[in-house]
Design an enzyme around this catalytic site. Sequence first.
Site, short mmCIF file in Angstrom:
data_model
loop_
_atom_site.label_atom_id
_atom_site.label_comp_id
_atom_site.label_asym_id
_atom_site.label_seq_id
_atom_site.Cartn_x
_atom_site.Cartn_y
_atom_site.Cartn_z
N SER A 3 79.57 118.47 -1.44
CA SER A 3 79.28 117.33 -0.56
C SER A 3 77.78 117.21 -0.30
O SER A 3 77.00 117.05 -1.23
CB SER A 3 80.05 117.41 0.75
OG SER A 3 81.34 116.90 0.59
N GLU A 95 82.76 114.77 -8.17
CA GLU A 95 83.94 114.95 -7.32
C GLU A 95 83.69 114.17 -6.05
O GLU A 95 82.55 113.82 -5.75
CB GLU A 95 84.17 116.44 -7.04
CG GLU A 95 83.06 117.16 -6.29
CD GLU A 95 83.10 117.02 -4.79
OE1 GLU A 95 84.19 116.84 -4.21
OE2 GLU A 95 82.02 117.05 -4.17
N HIS A 165 86.64 119.39 -3.51
CA HIS A 165 87.29 119.60 -2.20
C HIS A 165 88.78 119.89 -2.41
O HIS A 165 89.65 119.13 -1.98
CB HIS A 165 87.11 118.37 -1.32
CG HIS A 165 85.72 118.15 -0.86
ND1 HIS A 165 84.76 117.56 -1.65
CD2 HIS A 165 85.11 118.46 0.30
CE1 HIS A 165 83.62 117.49 -0.97
NE2 HIS A 165 83.81 118.04 0.21
#
Length: 191
Positions: A3, A95, A165
Site C-alpha cells: 500500500s 495489487e 492484501h
Amino acid sequence: GYSDVTVIHNHIHNLGIETLHATMPLDVFKNTNLALKKLKETIFGKAISYEISSSKENKIGYAEGELVGGNLSILYSLLGSASSINTNGKILFIEDLDEYLYHIDRILQNLKRNGYFNNLKGLIVGGMTKMHDNNISFGKTSKEIILDAVLPFNFPVVFDFPAGHIEDNRALILGRKIKLKVEKEKTALSF
C-alpha cells in the site's frame, strides 16, 4: 510492506536499491505458513521461486526483466513525481485493496496514457482484494478491466499471483531481475 509503502519502494528503486514487498508485522499472524517461509528464505538470502496454477485469463508468454511496482492506486498517485518509476524493459507487479472498479479502469487508462505499458516485458497481478461496484454496474471484473487496458501489448500477464492484501502474501524482491514463464497450466517466477 505494501500500500502506502509503495511510495518508498518506488523512490528507493529509482536510486537503484532493491526493496522487499512482503507482509507487515501487523499481518504476520494472518499469513499462511508458506508466505512466512518464503519471507524468511528471502531475508536470509536464499534463492526464491514460485510456481502457481495458471488463471484462465492469463496471457501466455515468457519474460525476463527487473521487477517493479506495488499498490496500483499508489503507482497512479506517483505519476509525474520524482518517485514515479520507469517501466521500460521491466516486469510490473500490481495489487490493490478496497477500490471501485471504475477507478481501477481510470488508473489503468492513465498508466497506459503515461507509457507504463509501452515497453513492459510482463505484468503480474496480485490480489485485487475487496473490489467494489456501483449501483449501476461498471460491467466488467477487475481482470477484464486489466486485460482491456493491456490488449494492444504483447507481454505475458499473470492473474491471482499470491501477493498483496491477502493471507498468502508471498515475498517479492522489487528491483531484482526475474524470469517469468506463463503457461496454460502453470506459471513460474524465479529470482
